[in-house]
Enzyme design. Structure first.
Site, PDB file in Angstrom:
ATOM      1  N   TYR A   1       5.280  -4.890 -11.232  1.00 17.78           N
ATOM      2  CA  TYR A   1       4.582  -6.072 -11.756  1.00 17.78           C
ATOM      3  C   TYR A   1       3.724  -5.742 -12.973  1.00 17.78           C
ATOM      4  O   TYR A   1       3.763  -6.460 -13.973  1.00 17.78           O
ATOM      5  CB  TYR A   1       3.736  -6.698 -10.650  1.00 17.78           C
ATOM      6  CG  TYR A   1       4.549  -6.939  -9.403  1.00 17.78           C
ATOM      7  CD1 TYR A   1       5.418  -8.022  -9.330  1.00 17.78           C
ATOM      8  CD2 TYR A   1       4.502  -6.059  -8.327  1.00 17.78           C
ATOM      9  CE1 TYR A   1       6.203  -8.230  -8.202  1.00 17.78           C
ATOM     10  CE2 TYR A   1       5.279  -6.263  -7.190  1.00 17.78           C
ATOM     11  CZ  TYR A   1       6.138  -7.350  -7.133  1.00 17.78           C
ATOM     12  OH  TYR A   1       6.918  -7.543  -6.031  1.00 17.78           O
TER      13      TYR A   1
ATOM     14  N   GLU B   1       4.235 -20.088 -15.812  1.00 18.07           N
ATOM     15  CA  GLU B   1       3.206 -19.474 -14.970  1.00 18.07           C
ATOM     16  C   GLU B   1       1.989 -19.083 -15.809  1.00 18.07           C
ATOM     17  O   GLU B   1       2.129 -18.404 -16.835  1.00 18.07           O
ATOM     18  CB  GLU B   1       3.744 -18.242 -14.246  1.00 18.07           C
ATOM     19  CG  GLU B   1       2.741 -17.638 -13.271  1.00 18.07           C
ATOM     20  CD  GLU B   1       3.325 -16.511 -12.435  1.00 18.07           C
ATOM     21  OE1 GLU B   1       2.762 -16.236 -11.357  1.00 18.07           O
ATOM     22  OE2 GLU B   1       4.328 -15.912 -12.858  1.00 18.07           O
TER      23      GLU B   1
ATOM     24  N   ASP C   1       0.440 -16.484  -8.066  1.00 12.14           N
ATOM     25  CA  ASP C   1       0.580 -15.855  -6.752  1.00 12.14           C
ATOM     26  C   ASP C   1      -0.803 -15.487  -6.229  1.00 12.14           C
ATOM     27  O   ASP C   1      -1.819 -15.908  -6.767  1.00 12.14           O
ATOM     28  CB  ASP C   1       1.486 -14.630  -6.844  1.00 12.14           C
ATOM     29  CG  ASP C   1       0.979 -13.649  -7.905  1.00 12.14           C
ATOM     30  OD1 ASP C   1      -0.149 -13.816  -8.386  1.00 12.14           O
ATOM     31  OD2 ASP C   1       1.730 -12.721  -8.252  1.00 12.14           O
TER      32      ASP C   1
ATOM     33  N   ASP D   1      -4.235 -13.140  -9.398  1.00 11.74           N
ATOM     34  CA  ASP D   1      -3.705 -12.753 -10.698  1.00 11.74           C
ATOM     35  C   ASP D   1      -3.117 -13.905 -11.503  1.00 11.74           C
ATOM     36  O   ASP D   1      -3.377 -14.064 -12.688  1.00 11.74           O
ATOM     37  CB  ASP D   1      -2.644 -11.669 -10.486  1.00 11.74           C
ATOM     38  CG  ASP D   1      -1.839 -11.395 -11.732  1.00 11.74           C
ATOM     39  OD1 ASP D   1      -2.440 -10.966 -12.714  1.00 11.74           O
ATOM     40  OD2 ASP D   1      -0.619 -11.629 -11.717  1.00 11.74           O
TER      41      ASP D   1
END
Length: 620
Positions: A228, A474, A80, A77
């Site tokens: 999430y 990220e 991670d 994704d």
């Protein structure tokens, strides 16, 4: 990964000083190639030999095995190693949309092969995850345990539990988005591999039926995803899937679905300023506007007009012409929606406005805003302003696309990029060891995650390049995917091309699947074009058999005589051509020996498996 929802847009501003504006403009071709590299870096499973990201190796090779299903493949994704189905499906839909609507731009950039490969890495995984008509495996990996470790994907020891949806545990949003992704991908592949396109539509239709019949939120069934990627609803995904299935199949009942459910599912009720992996309403509104703009609304025109009105609302809010109901902008002109991974919203809006600009231009239409009329070029200028901000024309003169230019984030929040490659440091890096020895370093990552779009600056254009600042540093696949279409379109307006793209090692996907470098026809070097289509299918002894029809057209201004075709990978009977003494070479029947300029002929063949490869062998 990120957990924010929805999305908005911004307005064109005078460009700030950027590190890539040298008179000729931003090198969108280089940005495009690097964006495609990011998806290679995010691949899970057995990597192909030609994978260009050499610091990545095979990973997650036993996904799904504990549950008795092969779920190897797909995309990680973000920084991670969880494979979340909803943002992955959204990412594939965005890439496929680019391959369809900006196909000429991708072909001109010599990036259609890479784009199709990126799409197929996702669709092959979705096909494996759709094990039964009413079953879809929607996630692999556990977010909680994954976030407790800082490891390379090649060393992973965290849980790889797989989670599924079925009739007792529905997920209309996830199944609907996956159906949309497969339907859109079928259109992208149709000019190159009609057999694969047919398979994609087959799965898309089954998944739409599953999503519509067994309704529910996917994160109520896969509760592990709730922290999430929480879904705000599934009605938009049902409309979204039906809209794409209509475009992919031309079956009227899908258009009837979006019309009949327009009000009850919010399609004509929700006027939004946001668009993301979670909220697809404005996507639906723009996609359905295309039908109206093409004059194909028919008896559905009244409802389609209501959809288009909401698309206007979105565009006007982006252009700051919506009577005060406009999107928020940073002082530097970037769309600002949320603190966490805000850049995704600017990218999605920019892509959508670039698409909508094309639709309006082709129809010679404009957008009527409360504060004045806007032309298609105004929408395109907005899209460009957001792209240019991303690539360095911003108050920080920083590129937020990793690896683009000289000034970009160096401490990207990404496990694989932040730890030395297994080919360099071949000892396993443990769960806690990764934090102690790599995460807390204050130096740049040892590996550059080229093409990853980071979360970006805050509402004051401020950015902190720190690995622990995951909200800003990220990158995600759902945030990066819309850039493929956006950069390819912008490249067409730029005089510079990407030497990186030209020199990068690559295989020809179009040649692998069929010798078709252009859409919708495969073009030979003698102006003979082939158009493949599947005109029938049935089951025979447990196998799916396809009836292929191939249209052959003389595109030159000259008469072609005694045309001979080479047909490889043919395993079934062929009709309309005659075999010759040469292996795999066929000639046209005597009465068709002369093919006039603009003339056409048709032949058919029947077989299971991939379609045959057709090319010109000889002619006079």
């Amino acid at each position: 990964m990120f957990a924010s929802t929805l999305y908005t847009c911004g307005v064109s501003r005078p460009p700030s000083v950027g590190s890539h504006d040298h008179g000729l403009g931003v090198d969108y071709g280089d940005a495009l190639d690097k964006t495609l590299l990011f998806f290679e870096a995010q691949r899970a499973g057995k990597l192909p030999y030609e994978n260009r990201v050499k610091w990545r190796k095979d990973s997650a090779m036993r996904d799904g095995y504990a549950q008795g299903v092969d779920l190897v493949g797909g995309y990680f994704d973000a920084g991670d190693h969880v494979k979340f189905g909803l943002p992955m499906a959204f990412s594939v839909t965005m890439m496929a949309w680019a391959a369809i609507d900006f196909n000429k731009d991708l072909l001109a950039a010599n990036q259609m092969d890479q784009t199709l490969q990126a799409i197929r890495w996702g669709t092959d995984y979705f096909i494996k995850a759709h094990t039964h008509p009413n079953v879809l495996w929607g996630q692999v990996g556990d977010g909680a345990s994954d976030h407790l470790c800082w490891m390379r994907p090649e060393d992973m020891t965290t849980s790889r539990t797989a989670y599924k949806l079925d009739s007792s545990n529905p997920g209309s949003d996830l199944a609907g988005e996956t159906a949309a992704a497969l339907a859109a991908a079928s259109l992208a592949f149709r000019p190159y591999n009609s057999s694969y396109a047919h398979v994609l539509v087959y799965h898309a239709e089954q998944l739409f039926y599953f999503a519509d019949t067994f309704r529910g939120l996917y994160d109520d069934s896969i509760t592990n995803a709730a922290d999430y990627y929480t879904s705000s609803g599934y009605q938009d995904e049902l409309l979204w899937a039906a809209a794409w299935l209509y475009r992919a199949t031309n079956k009227e009942h899908y258009l009837q679905y979006v019309v009949q459910n327009a009000a009850s599912m919010g399609g004509t009720g929700w006027a939004v300023k946001e668009f993301s992996w979670d909220n697809k309403y404005v996507n639906v509104q723009v996609l359905l506007s295309k039908i109206l703009l093409e004059g194909k609304g028919g008896s559905y025109t009244s409802t389609l007009n209501q959809y288009q009105a909401k698309a206007y609302y979105f565009a006007c809010s982006c252009l700051q012409k919506n009577n005060g109901y406009d999107v928020q902008l940073t002082p530097g002109g970037l769309v600002y929606v949320r603190q966490w991974n805000n850049m995704q919203y600017a990218v999605s809006a920019a892509f959508l406005l670039a698409v909508y600009s094309d639709y309006l231009s082709q129809a010679k239409a404009v957008v009527n805003c409360p504060e004045g009329t806007s032309k298609p070029q105004d929408l395109f200028n907005f899209a460009k302003s957001q792209a240019d901000y991303i690539l360095g024309q911003n108050p920080n003169s920083m590129s937020y696309l990793v690896g683009f230019g000289n000034n970009y984030p160096k401490q990207v929040h990404h496990r694989g990029a932040s730890i030395a490659s297994i080919s360099v440091h071949n000892s396993p890096v443990g769960c806690v060891q990764g934090f102690e020895e790599w995460y807390h370093r204050t130096t740049a990552n040892p590996n550059v995650i080229h093409g990853g779009l980071v979360g970006g600056p805050d509402n004051n254009d401020e950015f902190d390049d720190d690995r622990s600042n995951y909200e800003q540093t990220e990158p995600t696949i759902s945030g990066t995917a819309p850039l493929i279409g956006l950069f390819s379109k912008l490249r067409s307006t730029n005089t510079r091309s990407s030497p990186y793209a030209r020199n990068s090692p690559k295989t020809s996907y179009a040649k692998k699947t069929q010798n078709a470098p252009k859409s919708p026809y495969a073009t030979s070097n003698v102006a003979i074009r082939f158009k493949h289509s599947i005109t029938g299918t049935w089951q025979d002894k447990g196998k799916t058999v396809y009836h292929h029809t191939v249209l052959v057209k003389n595109m030159s201004m000259k008469t072609v005589r005694d045309l001979k075709l080479r047909i490889d990978n043919l395993s079934g009977p062929i009709y309309g051509l005659m075999p010759t003494s040469e292996k795999n070479v066929y000639q046209v029947p005597p009465y068709l020996r002369v093919l006039l300029a603009g003339g056409e002929l048709v032949f058919v063949y029947i077989q299971d498996g991939p379609q045959a490869k057709v090319s010109v062998y000889n002619f006079h």
